[in-house]
Design a protein around this motif. Structure first.
Motif, short mmCIF file in Angstrom:
data_model
loop_
_atom_site.label_atom_id
_atom_site.label_comp_id
_atom_site.label_asym_id
_atom_site.label_seq_id
_atom_site.Cartn_x
_atom_site.Cartn_y
_atom_site.Cartn_z
N ALA A 152 32.36 -34.34 12.14
CA ALA A 152 33.39 -34.56 11.94
C ALA A 152 34.21 -33.58 10.92
O ALA A 152 35.25 -32.97 11.18
CB ALA A 152 33.75 -36.11 11.47
N THR A 153 33.39 -33.44 9.90
CA THR A 153 33.91 -32.40 8.67
C THR A 153 33.84 -30.99 9.35
O THR A 153 34.65 -30.12 8.99
CB THR A 153 33.06 -32.66 7.58
OG1 THR A 153 31.68 -32.79 7.76
CG2 THR A 153 33.58 -34.02 6.91
N ALA A 154 32.68 -30.57 9.71
CA ALA A 154 32.37 -29.17 10.33
C ALA A 154 33.08 -29.03 11.40
O ALA A 154 33.78 -27.66 11.53
CB ALA A 154 31.06 -29.08 10.75
N GLY A 155 33.64 -29.82 12.37
CA GLY A 155 34.62 -29.56 13.47
C GLY A 155 35.99 -29.39 12.86
O GLY A 155 36.52 -28.45 13.42
N TRP A 156 36.30 -30.20 11.97
CA TRP A 156 37.60 -29.94 11.41
C TRP A 156 37.80 -28.77 10.66
O TRP A 156 38.55 -27.75 10.78
CB TRP A 156 37.72 -31.30 10.44
CG TRP A 156 39.47 -31.06 9.76
CD1 TRP A 156 40.51 -31.41 10.22
CD2 TRP A 156 39.84 -30.26 8.68
NE1 TRP A 156 41.55 -31.34 9.59
CE2 TRP A 156 41.30 -30.34 8.39
CE3 TRP A 156 39.05 -29.41 7.68
CZ2 TRP A 156 41.91 -29.93 7.49
CZ3 TRP A 156 39.86 -28.74 6.59
CH2 TRP A 156 41.11 -29.13 6.43
N LEU A 157 36.47 -28.23 9.82
CA LEU A 157 36.68 -27.11 9.08
C LEU A 157 36.94 -25.84 9.86
O LEU A 157 37.58 -25.01 9.65
CB LEU A 157 35.36 -26.78 8.19
CG LEU A 157 35.32 -25.79 7.19
CD1 LEU A 157 36.17 -26.31 6.08
CD2 LEU A 157 34.04 -26.11 6.50
N GLU A 158 36.01 -25.81 11.05
CA GLU A 158 36.04 -24.84 11.97
C GLU A 158 37.52 -24.59 12.70
O GLU A 158 38.02 -23.40 12.79
CB GLU A 158 35.11 -24.86 12.98
CG GLU A 158 34.83 -24.01 14.01
CD GLU A 158 33.87 -23.78 14.95
OE1 GLU A 158 33.77 -22.92 16.03
OE2 GLU A 158 32.98 -24.86 15.25
N GLN A 159 38.02 -25.57 13.26
CA GLN A 159 39.27 -25.50 13.76
C GLN A 159 40.34 -25.28 12.87
O GLN A 159 41.19 -24.34 13.24
CB GLN A 159 39.74 -27.01 14.21
CG GLN A 159 40.98 -27.19 15.03
CD GLN A 159 41.28 -28.61 15.45
OE1 GLN A 159 40.75 -29.49 15.05
NE2 GLN A 159 42.30 -28.70 16.16
N THR A 160 40.29 -25.69 11.56
CA THR A 160 41.38 -25.44 10.64
C THR A 160 41.23 -23.80 10.28
O THR A 160 42.15 -23.06 10.05
CB THR A 160 41.38 -26.28 9.47
OG1 THR A 160 41.39 -27.64 9.77
CG2 THR A 160 42.54 -25.84 8.34
N MET A 161 40.12 -23.07 10.23
CA MET A 161 39.71 -21.84 9.74
C MET A 161 40.24 -21.05 10.79
O MET A 161 40.93 -19.85 10.73
CB MET A 161 38.24 -21.43 9.61
CG MET A 161 37.83 -22.16 8.23
SD MET A 161 36.05 -21.98 8.09
CE MET A 161 35.77 -20.21 8.02
N ARG A 162 40.29 -21.33 11.91
CA ARG A 162 40.70 -20.75 13.28
C ARG A 162 42.38 -20.58 13.11
O ARG A 162 42.96 -19.55 13.37
CB ARG A 162 40.26 -21.13 14.60
CG ARG A 162 38.75 -20.99 15.13
CD ARG A 162 38.46 -21.24 16.21
NE ARG A 162 36.81 -21.38 16.53
CZ ARG A 162 36.13 -20.25 16.50
NH1 ARG A 162 36.62 -19.23 16.47
NH2 ARG A 162 34.93 -20.53 16.55
N ALA A 163 42.89 -21.60 12.78
CA ALA A 163 44.43 -21.68 12.55
C ALA A 163 44.93 -20.95 11.77
O ALA A 163 45.82 -20.40 11.72
CB ALA A 163 44.90 -23.23 12.51
N GLN A 164 44.04 -20.78 10.50
CA GLN A 164 44.25 -20.08 9.38
C GLN A 164 44.24 -18.47 9.40
O GLN A 164 44.49 -17.61 8.74
CB GLN A 164 43.62 -20.33 8.22
CG GLN A 164 44.06 -21.86 7.95
CD GLN A 164 43.01 -22.13 6.61
OE1 GLN A 164 41.96 -21.87 6.45
NE2 GLN A 164 43.66 -23.25 5.91
N GLY A 165 43.50 -18.04 10.58
CA GLY A 165 43.39 -16.62 10.86
C GLY A 165 41.95 -16.07 10.36
O GLY A 165 41.92 -14.91 10.31
N SER A 166 41.34 -16.93 9.71
CA SER A 166 40.23 -16.48 9.18
C SER A 166 38.78 -16.53 9.92
O SER A 166 37.82 -16.35 9.18
CB SER A 166 39.88 -17.01 7.62
OG SER A 166 39.43 -18.29 7.76
N LEU A 167 38.95 -16.91 11.14
CA LEU A 167 37.62 -16.96 11.99
C LEU A 167 37.99 -16.58 13.31
O LEU A 167 39.05 -17.05 14.05
CB LEU A 167 37.26 -18.59 12.11
CG LEU A 167 36.03 -18.89 12.54
CD1 LEU A 167 34.78 -18.32 11.87
CD2 LEU A 167 35.74 -20.45 12.81
N ASP A 168 36.87 -15.57 13.90
CA ASP A 168 37.00 -15.25 15.25
C ASP A 168 37.03 -16.34 16.30
O ASP A 168 36.52 -17.26 16.08
CB ASP A 168 36.02 -13.98 15.46
CG ASP A 168 36.39 -12.80 14.58
OD1 ASP A 168 37.40 -12.94 14.35
OD2 ASP A 168 35.47 -12.20 14.26
#
Length: 247
Positions: A231-247
């Protein structure tokens, strides 16, 4: 979104930033070493993080790096909890002590050996891990982390283990989820894109607004470590992508 090209003006602005950053850090660290042992932990934390407030303000003045926080209301106003966050810049080590305080942060043991600064940092009850001993480090995290949480001190963990460049997620370890589940406290994910403006180990800082998103607290009671981690890792990855800091 990617970091813009470095220019002489950006170099000069960063030079001015460090011209204030290092002398103030040295002087204030000496003061903390003198005053810190005389103060109870919570008062000590508030006093020590005056340096963090200066650093963030000085960074904004010199380099034009601002910050925008969403979801601050998800941080509990009382009781202990675990926070996990991505690690891609020195910036979050400064700002997160202002966002979450008091706190105990999980860090590498080598940081406490830095003269003055590291010695002062040791007074804030961090959990300093020897990353060369993985099994021993996990045991230390669970034992000392549980003690901090029982004392009502929130715990900050960077599950990537080290700073990673913008665009990289790496493997997120489950130590934070294990600790939160075993202690039956909430766990809160926090995502940011500071690496776009203060890239790891970069001298030059780039103007812009760091986006910090605080996710909803995950209740760990009755849940498995795997469920909490997903739950937490999934939210973290999704939000990082939305912020533009994850490919």
């Amino acid at each position: 979104m990617r970091t813009p090209k470095a220019t002489p003006i950006l170099f000069l602005r960063s030079l001015v930033f460090y011209a204030g950053f290092y002398p103030v850090t040295i002087v204030f660290s000496i003061i903390c070493l003198i005053v810190g042992p005389l103060l109870p932990f919570r008062a000590r934390f508030r006093f020590f993080t005056l340096l963090n407030a200066f650093d963030i303000a000085w960074l904004r003045i010199c380099c034009g790096v601002k910050v925008s926080v969403t979801g601050r209301e998800h941080l509990p106003t009382q009781g202990s909890y675990v926070v996990i966050a991505n690690h891609q810049s020195e910036w979050e080590t400064l700002y997160f002590q202002l966002l979450i305080g008091p706190q105990s942060v999980v860090l590498k043991r080598e940081l406490l050996r830095i003269p003055l600064f590291g010695w002062a940092l040791a007074l804030l009850k961090p959990i300093a891990l020897d990353r060369s001993k993985r099994r021993g480090a996990l045991k230390q995290l669970l034992e000392q982390g549980k003690a901090r949480l029982q004392a009502g001190i929130p715990l900050l963990i960077f599950p990537q283990g080290t700073r990673l460049p913008v665009g990289k997620l790496g493997k997120l370890n489950k130590g934070g989820a294990m600790l939160a589940v075993s202690s039956e406290v909430p766990i809160i994910p926090v995502a940011h894109n500071a690496g776009l403006f203060w890239p790891g180990k970069s001298f030059i800082k780039y103007p812009g607004t760091v986006e910090v998103a605080v996710g909803p607290a995950v209740d760990t009671r009755g849940k498995t470590v795997e469920e909490v981690h997903e739950a937490t890792a999934g939210w973290l990855e999704q939000t990082m992508r939305a912020q533009g800091s994850l490919d």
